[in-house]
Design a protein around this motif. Sequence first.
Motif, PDB file in Angstrom:
ATOM      1  N   PRO A 101       9.748   4.436   1.767  1.00 39.36           N
ATOM      2  CA  PRO A 101       9.815   3.103   2.391  1.00 39.36           C
ATOM      3  C   PRO A 101      10.310   3.122   3.834  1.00 39.36           C
ATOM      4  CG  PRO A 101      11.567   3.351   0.751  1.00 39.36           C
ATOM      5  CD  PRO A 101      10.666   4.562   0.616  1.00 39.36           C
ATOM      6  N   VAL A 102      11.039   4.163   4.223  1.00 39.34           N
ATOM      7  CA  VAL A 102      11.583   4.178   5.578  1.00 39.34           C
ATOM      8  C   VAL A 102      10.824   5.129   6.512  1.00 39.34           C
ATOM      9  CG1 VAL A 102      13.880   3.412   4.865  1.00 39.34           C
ATOM     10  CG2 VAL A 102      13.388   5.866   4.973  1.00 39.34           C
ATOM     11  N   ALA A 103       9.647   5.560   6.083  1.00 45.64           N
ATOM     12  CA  ALA A 103       8.843   6.424   6.961  1.00 45.64           C
ATOM     13  C   ALA A 103       7.478   5.791   7.185  1.00 45.64           C
ATOM     14  CB  ALA A 103       8.666   7.801   6.322  1.00 45.64           C
ATOM     15  N   PRO A 104       6.953   5.894   8.413  1.00 41.48           N
ATOM     16  CA  PRO A 104       5.611   5.363   8.651  1.00 41.48           C
ATOM     17  C   PRO A 104       4.556   6.168   7.872  1.00 41.48           C
ATOM     18  CG  PRO A 104       6.402   6.531  10.598  1.00 41.48           C
ATOM     19  CD  PRO A 104       7.531   6.516   9.617  1.00 41.48           C
ATOM     20  N   ILE A 105       3.428   5.497   7.639  1.00 34.10           N
ATOM     21  CA  ILE A 105       2.343   6.095   6.862  1.00 34.10           C
ATOM     22  C   ILE A 105       1.918   7.453   7.412  1.00 34.10           C
ATOM     23  CG2 ILE A 105      -0.108   5.763   6.247  1.00 34.10           C
ATOM     24  CD1 ILE A 105       1.957   3.945   4.728  1.00 34.10           C
ATOM     25  N   GLY A 136     -12.019   3.391   4.016  1.00 32.95           N
ATOM     26  CA  GLY A 136     -12.401   2.021   4.344  1.00 32.95           C
ATOM     27  C   GLY A 136     -11.352   1.202   5.068  1.00 32.95           C
ATOM     28  N   LEU A 137     -10.384   1.849   5.689  1.00 29.83           N
ATOM     29  CA  LEU A 137      -9.391   1.071   6.443  1.00 29.83           C
ATOM     30  C   LEU A 137      -9.820   0.954   7.906  1.00 29.83           C
ATOM     31  CD1 LEU A 137      -6.126   2.549   4.900  1.00 29.83           C
ATOM     32  CD2 LEU A 137      -6.943   0.191   4.675  1.00 29.83           C
ATOM     33  N   ASP A 138      -9.606  -0.215   8.471  1.00 30.29           N
ATOM     34  CA  ASP A 138      -9.863  -0.441   9.895  1.00 30.29           C
ATOM     35  C   ASP A 138      -8.555  -0.255  10.653  1.00 30.29           C
ATOM     36  OD1 ASP A 138     -12.462  -1.261   9.287  1.00 30.29           O
ATOM     37  OD2 ASP A 138     -11.756  -3.305   8.907  1.00 30.29           O
ATOM     38  N   ASP A 139      -8.680  -0.191  11.973  1.00 31.61           N
ATOM     39  CA  ASP A 139      -7.499  -0.175  12.816  1.00 31.61           C
ATOM     40  C   ASP A 139      -6.519   0.912  12.343  1.00 31.61           C
ATOM     41  OD1 ASP A 139      -5.856  -0.875  14.825  1.00 31.61           O
ATOM     42  OD2 ASP A 139      -5.422  -2.905  14.104  1.00 31.61           O
ATOM     43  N   VAL A 140      -7.049   2.134  12.236  1.00 31.48           N
ATOM     44  CA  VAL A 140      -6.267   3.177  11.588  1.00 31.48           C
ATOM     45  C   VAL A 140      -4.999   3.550  12.367  1.00 31.48           C
ATOM     46  CG1 VAL A 140      -8.225   4.134  10.317  1.00 31.48           C
ATOM     47  CG2 VAL A 140      -7.695   5.012  12.576  1.00 31.48           C
ATOM     48  N   ARG A 142      -3.011   1.497  13.822  1.00 32.56           N
ATOM     49  CA  ARG A 142      -1.979   0.561  13.377  1.00 32.56           C
ATOM     50  C   ARG A 142      -1.471   0.948  11.986  1.00 32.56           C
ATOM     51  NH1 ARG A 142      -1.178  -3.974  10.321  1.00 32.56           N
ATOM     52  NH2 ARG A 142      -3.329  -4.107   9.618  1.00 32.56           N
ATOM     53  N   VAL A 143      -2.400   1.295  11.101  1.00 38.68           N
ATOM     54  CA  VAL A 143      -1.994   1.673   9.734  1.00 38.68           C
ATOM     55  C   VAL A 143      -1.088   2.907   9.779  1.00 38.68           C
ATOM     56  CG1 VAL A 143      -2.813   2.488   7.482  1.00 38.68           C
ATOM     57  CG2 VAL A 143      -4.046   0.662   8.673  1.00 38.68           C
ATOM     58  N   GLU A 150       4.769  -3.120   5.316  1.00 39.91           N
ATOM     59  CA  GLU A 150       3.929  -3.913   6.232  1.00 39.91           C
ATOM     60  C   GLU A 150       2.468  -3.962   5.795  1.00 39.91           C
ATOM     61  OE1 GLU A 150       6.072  -3.282  10.492  1.00 39.91           O
ATOM     62  OE2 GLU A 150       5.115  -1.497   9.664  1.00 39.91           O
ATOM     63  N   LEU A 151       2.128  -3.234   4.730  1.00 40.40           N
ATOM     64  CA  LEU A 151       0.732  -3.173   4.288  1.00 40.40           C
ATOM     65  C   LEU A 151       0.594  -3.763   2.889  1.00 40.40           C
ATOM     66  CD1 LEU A 151      -0.063   0.477   5.457  1.00 40.40           C
ATOM     67  CD2 LEU A 151      -0.514  -1.655   6.693  1.00 40.40           C
ATOM     68  N   SER A 152      -0.610  -4.243   2.578  1.00 39.71           N
ATOM     69  CA  SER A 152      -0.861  -4.809   1.243  1.00 39.71           C
ATOM     70  C   SER A 152      -0.970  -3.685   0.207  1.00 39.71           C
ATOM     71  CB  SER A 152      -2.166  -5.595   1.266  1.00 39.71           C
ATOM     72  OG  SER A 152      -3.254  -4.697   1.401  1.00 39.71           O
TER      73      SER A 152
END
Length: 276
Positions: A101-105, A136-140, A142-143, A150-152
Amino acid sequence: MLDIRDLTLSITGEAGHIDILRDVSLSVARGEALGLVGESGSGKSMTLRCLLRIEPPGSTVGGVITLDGADVLALGGEPLRRMRASSVAMIAQNPHAVLNPVAPIRRYLQEGMRDAQGLSVTAARVRAAELLERVGLDDVDRVLNSYPHELSGGMLQRVVIAGAIAGQPKLLLADEPTTALDVTTQAEVMAILDDCRRELGMALLFVTHDLDLAGAVCDRIAVMKDGEIVETGVPDQLRDNPAHAYTRQLMDSRPAGITGTPDAAVPGETPDEKEQ
Ligand SMILES: Nc1ncnc2c1ncn2[C@@H]1O[C@H](COP(=O)(O)OP(=O)(O)O)[C@@H](O)[C@H]1O
Ligand SMILES: [Mg+2]
């Protein structure tokens, strides 16, 4: 690819001695998708845990599991670690359980790839972006820079699928991978998973309580009840001509919207309930 013969699992704990799995046998051929279907508590997840050697404390495991030529129950230490890192990848029900939870993807994807494939930071970053586009993710960008909260749920499960296919494992294990998602997202995520594994030629062991969903994406289905496989067959055969009464019950308990029949509860106890 995978052959499980007469797998037994019993757990000794405060509640005494409980038989969880009884003589479970199933196989998955190279590139094949096998559905493992049964109601909650029937032993589906425990079967996968034995395969990864992450069964609960107090467990005794018997039988033989052969994965890509290796005798899994005899593996330990470094060979076991290598098997987990290269031959199989697991997609679990809850992506939050595997994502920090405390690290970016990007940390999740890049660290996984650097460990498993020895990629440089830059190469891992490029590959992570490619994989996210593949699922199938856009704006990679940002992801990659987002934190899990922050993501669904659907986006997170796509991230987990991206991580699972990154190392090109021969076998994907998916344990109710879409159960926690809303219905529309479920269908999208399942389609991505199906698509990726076909394109990459990976075998799939797909655990679900949903016979229809398993039928839609699997070549064969094994039906599990109370720690036993009661029937294995191709989806059409299980649907039209089930050999076991329990398979029929599972189908009759499907939601009315899908089958046109009313909900019926599937009777049956889980092994540990019997013990009490
Ligand atoms: N840590 C544990 N100790 C003892 N029994 C457990 C443990 N975890 C699960 N079980 C029991 O093992 C049985 C099979 O569980 P599981 O494989 O998780 O079922 P499924 O995935 O099919 O819903 C259930 O009866 C469950 O209560
Ligand atoms: Mg389970």
